[in-house]
Scaffold this motif. Structure first.
Motif, mmCIF file in Angstrom:
data_model
loop_
_atom_site.group_PDB
_atom_site.id
_atom_site.type_symbol
_atom_site.label_atom_id
_atom_site.label_comp_id
_atom_site.label_asym_id
_atom_site.label_seq_id
_atom_site.Cartn_x
_atom_site.Cartn_y
_atom_site.Cartn_z
ATOM 1 N N GLY A 18 0.827 -1.193 0.000
ATOM 2 C CA GLY A 18 0.000 0.000 0.000
ATOM 3 C C GLY A 18 0.861 1.241 0.000
ATOM 4 N N GLY A 19 0.502 2.264 -0.810
ATOM 5 C CA GLY A 19 1.307 3.478 -0.856
ATOM 6 C C GLY A 19 2.730 3.180 -1.247
ATOM 7 N N GLU A 20 3.698 3.586 -0.399
ATOM 8 C CA GLU A 20 5.113 3.325 -0.670
ATOM 9 C C GLU A 20 5.627 2.132 0.119
ATOM 10 O OE1 GLU A 20 5.118 6.591 2.558
ATOM 11 O OE2 GLU A 20 3.853 5.897 0.901
ATOM 12 N N GLU A 21 4.743 1.286 0.611
ATOM 13 C CA GLU A 21 5.132 0.124 1.404
ATOM 14 C C GLU A 21 5.055 -1.166 0.570
ATOM 15 O OE1 GLU A 21 4.086 1.254 6.038
ATOM 16 O OE2 GLU A 21 2.804 -0.136 4.934
ATOM 17 N N PHE A 22 6.008 -2.049 0.825
ATOM 18 C CA PHE A 22 6.055 -3.363 0.192
ATOM 19 C C PHE A 22 6.149 -4.415 1.295
ATOM 20 C CE2 PHE A 22 7.864 -0.304 -2.697
ATOM 21 C CZ PHE A 22 7.316 -0.634 -3.927
ATOM 22 N N LEU A 23 5.648 -5.602 0.994
ATOM 23 C CA LEU A 23 5.759 -6.710 1.940
ATOM 24 C C LEU A 23 6.450 -7.876 1.243
ATOM 25 C CD1 LEU A 23 4.852 -7.555 4.860
ATOM 26 C CD2 LEU A 23 3.080 -8.884 3.732
ATOM 27 N N VAL A 24 7.443 -8.433 1.930
ATOM 28 C CA VAL A 24 8.168 -9.596 1.421
ATOM 29 C C VAL A 24 7.861 -10.774 2.324
ATOM 30 C CG1 VAL A 24 10.431 -10.607 1.006
ATOM 31 C CG2 VAL A 24 9.996 -8.225 0.377
ATOM 32 N N LEU A 25 7.468 -11.878 1.736
ATOM 33 C CA LEU A 25 7.250 -13.123 2.463
ATOM 34 C C LEU A 25 8.430 -14.044 2.194
ATOM 35 C CD1 LEU A 25 5.487 -15.042 4.162
ATOM 36 C CD2 LEU A 25 4.365 -15.746 2.034
ATOM 37 N N VAL A 26 9.117 -14.425 3.261
ATOM 38 C CA VAL A 26 10.329 -15.232 3.141
ATOM 39 C C VAL A 26 10.055 -16.606 3.721
ATOM 40 C CG1 VAL A 26 12.790 -15.357 3.652
ATOM 41 C CG2 VAL A 26 11.658 -13.125 3.496
ATOM 42 N N PRO A 27 10.224 -17.663 2.948
ATOM 43 C CA PRO A 27 9.988 -19.011 3.486
ATOM 44 C C PRO A 27 11.055 -19.398 4.490
ATOM 45 C CG PRO A 27 10.907 -19.147 1.286
ATOM 46 C CD PRO A 27 10.635 -17.686 1.535
ATOM 47 N N GLY A 28 10.744 -20.367 5.335
ATOM 48 C CA GLY A 28 11.698 -20.852 6.310
ATOM 49 C C GLY A 28 12.940 -21.414 5.647
ATOM 50 N N GLY A 29 14.066 -21.244 6.291
ATOM 51 C CA GLY A 29 15.313 -21.763 5.739
ATOM 52 C C GLY A 29 16.228 -20.682 5.209
ATOM 53 N N ARG A 30 15.730 -19.497 4.929
ATOM 54 C CA ARG A 30 16.571 -18.411 4.440
ATOM 55 C C ARG A 30 17.010 -17.539 5.616
ATOM 56 N NH1 ARG A 30 14.612 -15.605 -1.074
ATOM 57 N NH2 ARG A 30 16.723 -14.775 -0.833
ATOM 58 N N ASP A 31 18.182 -16.947 5.489
ATOM 59 C CA ASP A 31 18.710 -16.053 6.518
ATOM 60 C C ASP A 31 18.016 -14.703 6.359
ATOM 61 O OD1 ASP A 31 20.219 -14.302 8.121
ATOM 62 O OD2 ASP A 31 21.986 -15.600 7.937
ATOM 63 N N VAL A 32 17.049 -14.428 7.199
ATOM 64 C CA VAL A 32 16.236 -13.225 7.052
ATOM 65 C C VAL A 32 17.061 -11.972 7.305
ATOM 66 C CG1 VAL A 32 14.143 -12.060 7.825
ATOM 67 C CG2 VAL A 32 14.230 -14.555 7.793
ATOM 68 N N GLN A 33 17.980 -12.017 8.271
ATOM 69 C CA GLN A 33 18.799 -10.849 8.585
ATOM 70 C C GLN A 33 19.653 -10.453 7.393
ATOM 71 O OE1 GLN A 33 18.840 -9.256 11.916
ATOM 72 N NE2 GLN A 33 19.611 -7.688 10.519
ATOM 73 N N VAL A 34 20.265 -11.434 6.757
ATOM 74 C CA VAL A 34 21.100 -11.154 5.590
ATOM 75 C C VAL A 34 20.248 -10.613 4.449
ATOM 76 C CG1 VAL A 34 22.538 -12.209 3.813
ATOM 77 C CG2 VAL A 34 22.865 -12.843 6.209
ATOM 78 N N LEU A 35 19.097 -11.231 4.218
ATOM 79 C CA LEU A 35 18.228 -10.782 3.137
ATOM 80 C C LEU A 35 17.785 -9.336 3.358
ATOM 81 C CD1 LEU A 35 16.575 -11.353 0.578
ATOM 82 C CD2 LEU A 35 14.750 -12.233 2.045
ATOM 83 N N ALA A 36 17.391 -8.997 4.580
ATOM 84 C CA ALA A 36 16.949 -7.628 4.867
ATOM 85 C C ALA A 36 18.082 -6.633 4.633
ATOM 86 C CB ALA A 36 16.451 -7.546 6.308
ATOM 87 N N SER A 37 19.297 -6.986 5.030
ATOM 88 C CA SER A 37 20.438 -6.091 4.829
ATOM 89 C C SER A 37 20.735 -5.890 3.350
ATOM 90 C CB SER A 37 21.676 -6.651 5.534
ATOM 91 O OG SER A 37 21.458 -6.759 6.926
ATOM 92 N N VAL A 38 20.656 -6.957 2.584
ATOM 93 C CA VAL A 38 20.907 -6.862 1.143
ATOM 94 C C VAL A 38 19.838 -6.001 0.468
ATOM 95 C CG1 VAL A 38 21.041 -8.165 -1.007
ATOM 96 C CG2 VAL A 38 22.149 -9.043 1.053
#
Length: 350
Positions: free
Chosen positions: A261-281
């Motif tokens: 909505g607006g300028e917001e996006f939502l990412v759904l990440v399945p289990g098994g991925r490094d969420v911290q690394v993905l968010a930083s990238v």
């Protein structure tokens, strides 16, 4: 507006092949048809079958001639369609006129081809008239040469079935295409081409139930209102599209991105991925590559993993609270730890 999009989509889907692609497909079909006809002629010659040898030879010659015309690109493929139908009609007419003795089932095989080709190539009113002409020619040939009249009724039944498949079957296909188009419109954000909030919410709900290790990342473009105010909404729209592309490139096929909505996006990440690394990238990639009119923008990210919460609503609320925290702490960063759910539920967020 939706109706215009739907009509445009329908046209694209029905005729989505280019002229060159249609020619390529048609060349393969004609080559296979010519080969089958020539093999049939060889079998007749070797086995000494009663079927006249000139029948498959004529059919193979027509297919080869059509192949040459298409390959040379001297004629549109639609003209080749009409040429094949006309030549096949003449061959079948000659077969019926020159046949010696009562008509047999194999004699009428060419007539079945004409029924199929007529409804496939001609517009419906002309196709009906054409099929009636074919049935009339067969009826006359049966009266002249004799033969089981059941062949005529079977051929007429084949004509009715062909008409049904050509008209009602086509309508069913169009209705199904329309349904898919409406579903696509209902689940797609028109500006970015990403899934919209409605579609992503269904994914998040399913993931909450089925994937205990899943995570959600809520992403907001920093100071987006300034972009719209200073450069206009056209530039703002380009920024949204470019950021959507960046997010999709980073997340890849292993996750899902939606415009929330607006300028917001939502990412759904399945289990098994490094969420911290993905968010930083995600944060680094958006900042590193210019978007819109060559400007640099940043994003803030708030994320939460499924085991932290007990309900879908809590999951999204925790990600939203952490997005707020990321913005409060300077923007252009990701927050996946503060506040925790106990702080948020207790109203002790600093």
């Amino acid at each position: 507006m939706i109706r215009q999009l739907l009509l445009g989509w329908r046209t694209t889907q029905r005729w989505r092949l280019t002229e060159g692609q249609r020619r390529a497909v048609y060349l393969w079909v004609l080559a296979l048809a010519a080969a089958s006809q020539l093999i049939g002629a060889l079998v007749i010659a070797v086995a000494g079958a009663a079927t006249p040898l000139w029948w498959p030879l004529a059919g193979g010659s027509i297919c080869l001639a059509a192949w040459v015309l298409l390959w040379s690109q001297r004629l549109p493929w639609q003209w080749v369609d009409y040429g094949i139908l006309g030549a096949a009609s003449l061959i079948v007419a000659a077969q019926l006129a020159l046949h010696d003795g009562p008509l047999k089932a194999d004699t009428l095989f060419g007539c079945v081809f004409l029924l199929l080709a007529g409804f496939s190539i001609l517009p419906l009113p002309q196709a009906v008239l054409y099929v009636l002409a074919v049935l009339s020619a067969v009826g006359v040939a049966l009266l002249v040469h004799g033969g089981p009249y059941s062949l005529f009724w079977n051929l007429a039944l084949a004509g009715l079935l062909t008409a049904h498949l050509s008209t009602f079957g086509r309508n069913i296909s169009i209705e199904r295409a329309e349904t898919k188009a409406f579903e696509s419109l209902a689940n797609t954000d028109a500006l970015t081409g990403l899934e919209n909030r409605r579609a992503m919410l269904a994914r998040v709900q399913a993931s909450f139930t089925d994937d205990a290790g899943a995570a959600v990342l809520l992403i907001d473009i920093d100071r987006f209102k300034r972009i719209n105010d200073h450069f206009g909404h056209d530039v703002g729209d380009r920024v949204l599209r470019d950021v959507a592309v960046r997010l999709g490139q980073v997340v890849g096929a292993g996750g899902h991105v939606a415009r929330w909505g607006g300028e917001e996006f939502l990412v759904l990440v399945p289990g098994g991925r490094d969420v911290q690394v993905l968010a930083s990238v995600l944060v680094q990639r958006v900042q590193a590559q210019p978007v819109g009119a060559g400007m640099t923008v940043t994003v803030s990210v708030g994320g939460a993993v499924r085991p932290e919460v007990g309900s879908l609503e809590d999951w999204l609320q925790l990600a939203d609270a952490r997005l707020y925290m990321a913005k409060e702490n300077g923007r252009n960063r990701a927050e996946l730890d503060r506040p925790d759910w106990l702080e948020l539920a207790g109203g002790t967020v600093a």
